[in-house]
Scaffold this motif. Structure first.
Motif, short mmCIF file in Angstrom:
data_model
loop_
_atom_site.label_atom_id
_atom_site.label_comp_id
_atom_site.label_asym_id
_atom_site.label_seq_id
_atom_site.Cartn_x
_atom_site.Cartn_y
_atom_site.Cartn_z
N UNK A 83 0.82 -1.21 0.00
CA UNK A 83 0.00 0.00 0.00
C UNK A 83 0.86 1.27 0.00
N UNK A 84 1.94 1.25 0.80
CA UNK A 84 2.79 2.44 0.93
C UNK A 84 3.63 2.70 -0.32
N UNK A 85 3.88 1.64 -1.10
CA UNK A 85 4.79 1.78 -2.25
C UNK A 85 4.11 1.30 -3.54
N UNK A 86 2.83 1.59 -3.64
CA UNK A 86 2.03 1.07 -4.76
C UNK A 86 2.62 1.50 -6.11
N UNK A 87 2.96 2.76 -6.26
CA UNK A 87 3.46 3.26 -7.55
C UNK A 87 4.82 2.67 -7.88
N UNK A 88 5.69 2.51 -6.88
CA UNK A 88 7.01 1.93 -7.15
C UNK A 88 6.88 0.46 -7.51
N UNK A 89 5.93 -0.23 -6.87
CA UNK A 89 5.69 -1.63 -7.22
C UNK A 89 5.19 -1.73 -8.65
N UNK A 90 4.41 -0.75 -9.08
CA UNK A 90 3.94 -0.72 -10.47
C UNK A 90 5.12 -0.64 -11.44
N UNK A 91 6.19 0.06 -11.05
CA UNK A 91 7.39 0.13 -11.89
C UNK A 91 8.01 -1.25 -12.07
N UNK A 92 7.98 -2.05 -11.00
CA UNK A 92 8.53 -3.42 -11.09
C UNK A 92 7.73 -4.25 -12.09
N UNK A 93 6.42 -4.11 -12.04
CA UNK A 93 5.58 -4.86 -12.99
C UNK A 93 5.85 -4.40 -14.41
N UNK A 94 6.03 -3.10 -14.58
CA UNK A 94 6.34 -2.58 -15.92
C UNK A 94 7.63 -3.18 -16.45
#
Length: 583
Positions: free
Chosen positions: A303-314
């Motif tokens: 939850x705290x790092x949702x956008x950074x985790x999205x970078x990993x998926x990208x």
């Protein structure tokens, strides 16, 4: 990343290949007959003639059956021909291990200093899991060939197998004393030290290995992991950086660094290092997916790092375009944000490349959630077209029709499911479901329902759902209550802790006028119920009312109303209590 060393005795013994080879027993020439001894051979050479003939058949033509015929003939001329016993053991090792062992024992008895015979016997004993006997053999091998360091590894592996870890370590110590540091000996010793929980000794061994083999990044990685385990974090970081100096793309070093950064709560560098891992072609995509699932399993972190985790998926999508596991991961990531439309489209897009049941199931579930009836049925039909024997798909489609109150379509779908039912248990469940559909269509026409339940129970007398529903509907009718009680008592024997079944049991007792028993049973159901079942609260209120516990009855009727029970019925019950209390 945790240190994982999977080293079995067989991994150690066969690292450099077996000292002998074998093929399955087979015959190339079915009409083969033993050759006559050539005239130029005298009888003293007969054993060698048949031995060489068998050796040729086995090793050139792969004809083990006829090779064995020649070997047996050789032994007729010379019962002490040790090489023949050795070759017979080679052939029989995967066909009849007992015969192979007997032949190998015989060869060793005839020539007890032959290293090849000893090695063969040792490996056959290991295959037979006779480790104590194998230990004796490998101790002899070490005496015969004391200058071969591999013999020390084999012996240590056997001591490990028999649980004598300290002896195994001592053997490897003696090898290091004799030969100095050898990579595979020291590596194995380090594994034993770690497995024995001797972490400080494992660190010392790893430090020596790193000093003596400074260009192998694995030594620094394991040293770094051991430092991490003993909270020597700065030394761990230094060791892992040395590993990356040797190989900047080292997967093991990067994975261990993620552990280091997590331990330091350095999220920025943790995510950067994880992205480097995801960019690597050395790591299987399945590992990356599992690693990512481990990351997002921590909900607060996610939850705290949702956008950074999205970078990993990208990064994963760029590196592995079109991979279903990655697309599934991305879809789940979007679902966690409440986005339903994009995940549905992602799963639909995967169907253009390959139609999978998982993707179809996800599309169906999402379209159902978004209340798109026509789309749900469209993809259900695609699923059934591609997986026509999957009974669960028919059941899901029928349940969907029921949810839309399309009872005729639901029943037709279940009738189609019957054509693909593989056993009586599945058929029983389908007949029971058809009965449930008819109840939903007309809850008062029990004559159309009971024959289907009878069919279901004939096929599976222990079908708990059918027994429960049959019993409950009989109680609603107020007919055959003894039969209803018998059925629900059978269910209680099969699954005594289910609150729904206990509710039916209590309701049948209520309908039979056995109110005290019903109260006791329904109180248990209420205490076990985890879903605030409105019907259960109503039933308990009804029993309490009959026992003239009016105050408690109104409490449970109001609870039923709070959780969705028919308002008109509850108001009538409450009005009845008011009238009684006014009298």
């Amino acid at each position: 990343m945790k240190i994982k060393h999977y080293l079995s005795i067989f991994a150690v013994l066969f690292t450099f290949g077996s000292c002998f080879t074998a093929r399955p027993v087979q015959s190339i020439d079915q009409a083969y007959s033993l050759p006559e001894i050539p005239v130029e051979y005298d009888e003293s050479m007969a054993a060698s003639f048949y031995f060489l003939n068998g050796f040729k058949l086995m090793n050139i033509y792969g004809d083990s059956v006829n090779a064995l015929k020649n070997y047996r003939k050789a032994l007729e001329y010379d019962p002490e021909h040790s090489a023949t016993f050795y070759e017979m053991a080679n052939i029989q090792q995967f066909n009849n291990l007992d015969i192979a062992l007997a032949a190998s024992h015989r060869a060793n008895k005839l020539e007890n200093k032959n290293l090849w015979y000893q090695l063969q016997l040792g490996q056959l004993l290991i295959m037979a899991e006779k480790y104590d006997s194998a230990l004796l053999v490998y101790n002899r091998i070490k005496e015969i060939a004391p200058s071969n360091p591999d013999n020390y590894r084999y012996l240590a592996a056997l001591y490990e197998q028999t649980g004598e870890i300290n002896k195994a370590i001592a053997i490897l110590d003696s090898a290091e004393t004799r030969f100095g540091l050898i990579d595979n000996i020291s590596t194995y010793k380090r594994v034993l030290l770690i497995n024995a929980g001797l972490i400080n000794e494992a660190i010392s061994e790893s430090e020596r290995m790193a000093a003596n083999f400074p260009y192998d990044e694995r030594n620094y990685v394991i040293l770094g992991e051991l430092y991490l385990r003993t909270n020597k974090d700065s030394l761990a970081y230094e060791a892992l950086q040395k590993a990356l100096e040797i190989d900047i793309h080292s997967v093991d070093a990067l994975a261990s660094l993620t552990d280091y950064y997590l331990k330091q709560k350095d999220i920025e560098n943790f995510l950067l290092t994880t992205k480097k891992l995801f960019d690597s072609d050395r790591i299987p995509v399945e590992f990356k997916i599992n690693f990512f699932n481990g990351v997002i399993a921590n909900s607060p972190f996610y939850k705290d790092h949702y956008l950074r985790v999205a970078d990993l998926i990208s990064a994963l999508i760029i590196r592995h375009p079109g991979n279903y596991g990655v697309m599934n991961l991305y879809a789940h990531h979007l679902l966690k944000s409440g986005n339903l439309e994009d995940p549905a489209n992602i799963y639909k897009s995967t169907l253009n490349d390959s139609i999978t049941l998982h993707a179809l199931s996800m599309v169906i579930a999402l379209e159902h959630f978004m209340e798109r009836r026509d789309s749900v049925l469209k993809y259900m039909d695609i699923a059934l077209e591609n997986f026509p024997k999957d009974v669960d798909l028919y059941l899901r489609k029928s349940y969907f029709h029921m949810s839309q109150r399309e009872f005729k379509d639901a029943e037709k779908t279940l009738e189609n499911a019957l054509k693909h039912a593989e056993n009586d248990s599945i058929k029983s469940a389908i007949y029971s479901s058809i009965g449930d559909v008819r109840y939903g269509e007309d809850s008062l026409n029990f004559k159309r329902i009971y024959p289907l339940y009878d069919k279901a129970l004939k096929l599976n007398p222990e079908n708990k759902i059918t027994l429960n529903n049959y019993s409950y509907y009989l109680s609603l009718e107020g007919k055959n209550l003894d039969k209803a009680l018998e059925m629900i008592e059978k269910v209680m024997e099969l699954e005594p802790g289910n609150s729904i079944y206990i509710d039916t049991y209590g309701w049948v007792l209520y309908r039979m006028g056995r109110y005290e028993e019903a109260k006791k049973v329904l109180r248990q159901a209420v205490s076990l119920d985890a879903h605030a079942n409105a019907e259960l609260f109503f039933h308990y209120g009804e029993v309490l009312f009959e026992l003239k516990e009016y105050f408690m009855a109104t409490i449970y009727w109001n609870k039923a109303l709070e959780h969705g029970y028919d308002k008109k019925i509850i108001e009538e019950r409450l009005k009845t209590v008011e009238e009684i209390q006014r009298q």
